[in-house]
Every structure is written in structure tokens, then in C-alpha cells.
Design a protein around this motif. Sequence first.
Motif, short mmCIF file in Angstrom:
data_model
loop_
_atom_site.label_atom_id
_atom_site.label_comp_id
_atom_site.label_asym_id
_atom_site.label_seq_id
_atom_site.Cartn_x
_atom_site.Cartn_y
_atom_site.Cartn_z
N ILE A 311 -46.25 -78.39 -11.82
CA ILE A 311 -45.51 -79.54 -12.51
C ILE A 311 -46.02 -79.60 -13.97
N GLY A 312 -47.40 -79.35 -14.11
CA GLY A 312 -48.21 -79.56 -15.47
C GLY A 312 -47.49 -78.46 -16.38
N GLY A 313 -47.20 -77.30 -15.91
CA GLY A 313 -46.56 -76.13 -16.75
C GLY A 313 -45.39 -76.68 -17.53
N LEU A 314 -44.77 -77.79 -17.31
CA LEU A 314 -43.56 -78.12 -18.19
C LEU A 314 -44.11 -78.73 -19.49
N ILE A 315 -45.49 -79.34 -19.56
CA ILE A 315 -45.80 -79.74 -20.71
C ILE A 315 -46.20 -78.97 -22.03
N PRO A 316 -46.81 -77.70 -21.70
CA PRO A 316 -47.14 -76.89 -22.75
C PRO A 316 -45.67 -76.33 -23.39
#
Length: 397
Positions: A311-316
Motif C-alpha cells: 500500500i505504501g508504494g503508492l506514495i513515492p
Amino acid sequence: MSTVVAFVPERTSLTAVTAVVAAGMVAAMQVGKGLIAGPLLQADLGLDLTALGWLTSVFAIVGVVGGMPAGAMVAAIGDRRMLGVGMGILLLGIITGAASQNFTLLILSRIFEGFGFLLVVVAGPAILMRIVGSGRRDLVFAVWSCFMPAGMAIAMLTGPLFASWQAIWWINGLVALLSLLTIIAAISPSQSRPRPSAGGFHADVIATVKSRGPVLLFALFALYSLMTFTLSSFLPILLVALGTAGVLSALITLSNVIGNLAAGHMLSRGVGRGRLVITVATLMGAAGLWIFLSQSGDLLTFTSCVLFSAIGGLIPATLISTVPMLSPSPAPAPMAMGLLMQGSNLGQLVGPVAVGTAIEVYGWTSGAAFIGIGALACILLATTLDRALPVKEQKKA
């Protein structure tokens, strides 16, 4: 390769884009190799945990200090040239490190590697901004943003195959040399000449620092990195009961690629950037709190870590693709990207040290506070992201 083909616009040179992304992955492998080679370095050079920590954190220190200067160099000298120079410096550092017989020379080699890494990751997006049309940048930058998790995962998965840390270094040197040759052969130089005016660069630096957009992206990336490295620093401890913690950590890191690619697809379909970051930060905060506070089984902890990373990969991917939109003008865009990298490295540098100290003093559950505060701050800042965009992008959002 098929993923890259699917994301690259028809008129863009697939070879050039692939060479840029591959260069980023090779640079990221140098971060991962330092993590996986720790036990071998301890056995051969007698290094303690503090020394090993320096070998890893030196990349973050160089990034915090040199992000914007690296961007200024890219703007002044040219993106393709600086990508090649960065890979060359990286190669020099790797070879020096492989021949090191003591900690002093090894840490010096890592400083060279860190500077080469920084030039590569700032010059790479500058090239993509130049060769990719604005209508497909979200997709291509999503592919580019995979370089860090993919490169680190490759290093962590292949590292245990070698009997010595020197062998890991020499193989990485060969890969870096091949990447350098690919850069020279596959990427065309810019048709416009870099500006020689020192006054112009000084003005660009001031304009970038004073601009609301690049500073906002800096802060958001720092918070994302703080949350991510808070968790990743303690993955071996979290996963030790499942065995093969290194392999599981690599799989968790690799799952970040899913989010990166998903962001490109969602942004290209008009999903609001601010809303996307708010949603992701909320889910990351919930997953992180669960990981640090729950008494769940090891398999459930591993699953939660995978979800946190994916899920965090959406931010960078979202933040990197937003840089061209929020740069004061096209000329200082590499400096804005350098500022973004400073935010990334600041979170990477502060997170593990602060959380490690807190856990030592207050216990394991104190790690949840860093995840929770980081997620909340990210949510609050992201509420202003869409308003910082150009008017035409606000209408899309």
C-alpha cells in the motif's frame, strides 16, 4: 520487461527508459548489499553493529546533505552526462570497497557510492521528464519509482548466494559497469545546452526552496520514509520466528513495487493526488499500529508487513510524478527532485535511530507512536496537496 513495455508510451524510446530504470535499480542494489553483507563483514573485518550501521546510514547522510546540490549539477551539466558520471562514481566506490582491507577505506568507498547513488537517482527522473510526454509521465514515473524496492530486493535475495562480501562487491561492480555502458549507448543527450550562469542556478535554488510545492513534497516524502524505515529496520526481529528473515524481508520490500505500479495506473485515470496520499497514509498507519501493538501470530504479522509495504508504494510514485507539476519552472525541476530525495533520506536517517532509542527506553510498543504520528502528519499535509497543483490539475482532482 513486459511491465516496462506496458507503461512506456509508444513514441518514447523503450531502450532509453529501460536503461534509466535499470541504472536506478543498480544504484539501489548498493544500499541492499550493505544490509545483507553485515554478518560477512562482521566475521571478516571484526566490525561491530555501530560500524555496520555507519556503512548503511552513510547513503542517507550524503542524500540529506547533497540532494539539491546534485540537482543543481544535473541542471548545469546535463542529465545524461550526470547519470553517466554518477554511475562512474558508483563503480569507483564499489571497486575501492571490494579491495578494502579495513573499515576506514571501506567507509570512504561507501561515501563515493552514496554520492554516485544520489546523482543517479536525481539525473534519472530528469531524463524521463525530457523524453516522456506529459500525458504519460505518471505511468513512466510509476515504473521509475520501483527502482528502490526492486534493487534492494535483488541485493537481499542474491547476497546469500556468495561466500564472501568481496564477491558481492565485485559482482555489483560488474553490473554497474554494464549499466554505465548501457547509459552511454542507449540514452541520447539533451538537444538544449545547460545554462552556464551561476547566478541563474542560485536563483533557481532560492525559487525552489521558497516554493510551497517542492517543500510540501519534501515533507511528505520525509514522513513516508520515516514510517517505512521505522518498520523495515526491525523486520528481522519481527520475522525471526518464521525463519529465513532475509528472504521474507526481501519479499516485503519487493511488494512495494505493486503499489508503485498501481499509483501510475490510478493517477493516469484522474485519481486525486492528495486524496490518494491521504488514503494510503491512513491504511499505512492502521497496518503499522497493528504490527507494533497486536499480539498476533507470526504469519499474520508477515501479512500485515506485506500490506504495509504494498500500500505504501503508492506514495513515492505519486510524489515523484508530481515534481514536474510543482517545480517553479522546468529549469529547476532537477533541484526540486533533489529536494525530494533529501526528504527521503532524512526520514531514512532519523527513523531507525529515533525508533531504536525509543524502543530501548520505553519498550517495543513505542514504535507504534512513530508510525501513528507520521501517518497523521502525512494526512494533514496531504490535504493541501491538490490545492498546490496548477489549476488544470486541480480540475482533474
